[in-house]
Design an enzyme around this catalytic site. Structure first.
Site, PDB file in Angstrom:
ATOM      1  N   CYS A 113       0.743  -1.238   0.088  1.00  0.00           N
ATOM      2  CA  CYS A 113      -0.096   0.168   0.136  1.00  0.00           C
ATOM      3  C   CYS A 113       0.868   1.423   0.131  1.00  0.00           C
ATOM      4  O   CYS A 113       0.298   2.388  -0.161  1.00  0.00           O
ATOM      5  CB  CYS A 113      -1.162   0.124   1.299  1.00  0.00           C
ATOM      6  SG  CYS A 113      -2.184  -1.463   0.958  1.00  0.00           S
ATOM      7  N   HIS A 252      -2.977   7.316   2.657  1.00  0.00           N
ATOM      8  CA  HIS A 252      -3.604   6.035   2.148  1.00  0.00           C
ATOM      9  C   HIS A 252      -4.786   5.529   2.781  1.00  0.00           C
ATOM     10  O   HIS A 252      -5.225   5.707   4.014  1.00  0.00           O
ATOM     11  CB  HIS A 252      -2.469   5.115   2.560  1.00  0.00           C
ATOM     12  CG  HIS A 252      -2.862   3.568   2.290  1.00  0.00           C
ATOM     13  ND1 HIS A 252      -3.694   3.256   1.041  1.00  0.00           N
ATOM     14  CD2 HIS A 252      -3.158   2.371   3.102  1.00  0.00           C
ATOM     15  CE1 HIS A 252      -3.826   1.830   1.054  1.00  0.00           C
ATOM     16  NE2 HIS A 252      -3.713   1.493   2.355  1.00  0.00           N
ATOM     17  N   ASN A 282     -10.020  -0.063   0.459  1.00  0.00           N
ATOM     18  CA  ASN A 282      -8.628   0.171   0.633  1.00  0.00           C
ATOM     19  C   ASN A 282      -8.125  -0.269  -1.013  1.00  0.00           C
ATOM     20  O   ASN A 282      -8.307  -1.440  -1.128  1.00  0.00           O
ATOM     21  CB  ASN A 282      -8.078  -0.744   1.471  1.00  0.00           C
ATOM     22  CG  ASN A 282      -6.576  -0.426   1.654  1.00  0.00           C
ATOM     23  OD1 ASN A 282      -6.027  -0.212   0.524  1.00  0.00           O
ATOM     24  ND2 ASN A 282      -5.833  -1.064   2.716  1.00  0.00           N
TER      25      ASN A 282
END
Ligand code: ACO
Length: 334
Positions: A113, A252, A282
């Site tokens: 990520c 993020h 996500n």
């Protein structure tokens, strides 16, 4: 003269298919109330069966080049941040390069990520060192392909997407500072155990569902709220700026409770911390450039704004970048 890297184009792509919390209620023992209150997510996007990560990346890359008004032939490096490549090799960057009609070197960066921040660092370093003048940086992931839709603790969290920026050499500063970090001692907290060289795919491993993502959610949560404020402050300090100088923090997008905690710990106003988590879930390496593109396309970023990007993910990895916005209004419709 010092050469700087500035962002001259932004673009993104979200697949059309929507998976709502209600859809997930039909798959696993969960509820819209649990998912939304614990994560802030209401829906996420799913890539079509014939859409691979490179397809998402190419759509975002194409939009970015159009926004910058730059021809494919002028790009001299392509870096793709992804942990869900089309296949082990060739790299997703090479496949994306072909789809975009580029002829430059292309490679992948896997920092999960944090992939976009790591890929951005590669692009900035190439420009500042004079090795490149025009770098396309893409964050793209199709994590729903690696999520176990029988595991309620992970399948509610992730979605697919891609986002990108074009970096070009300039005399004025654009990307001011980047700080990256890794802590491999936390590798077990978030992983896809089988399918690699440590545990090649076997029928038994697949039957044990070891080819799907596994996560120690609570530990990742604690890691995130610890590193995000620290690395953001480090990147601000490397840019000679303070939290109060920021127009936007684009983090993020993993969990709204993580964003709320970070907000408090950094002492930044809620209105300055961008979140689109409710609609995307996500999206891993895509989430920061996707969020940036939404903000930018909506006309909410002004020339001169200081913006911080911050990411964390499997590895464990973390990183933050601070950018001074030098672009005029977007070359596209909101
Ligand atoms: N629906 C209903 N109940 C659930 C669900 C669900 N979808 N998932 C878990 N539960 C249950 C658990 O079984 C547990 O039940 P128990 O108390 O009877 O054992 C209870 O809910 C609480 O579970 P916790 O795991 O403690 O829930 P928590 O509040 O910590 O939330 C979550 C879990 C959302 C995963 C949170 O820990 C989190 O967001 N962690 C960070 C994850 C993250 O950011 N990952 C991305 C990293 S980036 C990358 O590189 C991919």
């Amino acid at each position: 003269m010092t050469v700087h890297a500035v962002i001259t184009g932004v673009g993104s792509y979200l697949p059309e298919r929507i998976l709502t919390n209600a859809d997930l209620e039909a798959l696993v023992e969960t509820s819209d109330e649990w998912i939304f209150s614990r994560t802030g997510i209401s829906e996420r996007r799913l890539a079509e069966p014939d859409e691979a990560t490179s397809d998402l990346a190419a759509r975002a890359g194409k939009a970015t080049l159009a926004d910058a008004g730059v021809d494919a032939g002028d790009v001299d490096l392509l870096v793709v941040g992804t942990s869900t490549p089309d296949m082990f090799f060739p790299s997703t960057a090479c496949i994306t390069q072909d789809k975009l009609g580029l002829s430059c070197p292309a490679f992948d960066v896997n920092a999960a990520c944090t992939g976009f921040i790591y890929a951005l660092q590669c692009g900035v370093a190439a420009i500042e060192s004079g090795r490149a003048r025009c770098v396309l940086v893409i964050g793209a992931d199709a994590l729903t392909r690696h999520v176990d839709f029988q595991d309620r603790s992970t399948c509610v969290l992730f979605g697919d997407g891609a986002g990108a920026v074009l970096l070009q050499a300039a005399e004025e500063p654009g990307v001011l500072g980047i700080v990256l970090g890794s802590d491999g001692s936390g590798a077990d907290m978030l992983k896809v155990p089988a399918g690699g060289s440590a545990a090649p795919a076997t029928v038994e491993r697949i039957e044990n569902r070891e080819h799907y993502l596994q996560m120690a959610g609570n530990d990742v949560f604690k890691f995130a709220v610890r590193v995000i404020p620290t690395v953001t402050k480090q990147a601000l300090s490397a840019s000679q700026l303070e939290v109060s100088d920021l127009a936007w923090l684009v983090p993020h997008q993993a969990n709204q409770r993580i964003l709320n905690t970070v907000e408090e710990r950094l002492g930044i106003e809620h209105e300055k911390v961008y979140s689109n988590l409710e609609r995307t879930g996500n999206t891993s390496a895509a989430s920061i450039p996707l969020a940036l593109d939404e903000l930018y396309t909506a006309g909410r970023i002004s020339k001169g704004d200081n913006i911080a990007f911050v990411g964390f993910g499997a590895g464990l990895t973390f990183g933050a970048a601070v950018v001074r916005w030098t672009k005029n209004a977007p070359n596209k419709e909101a």
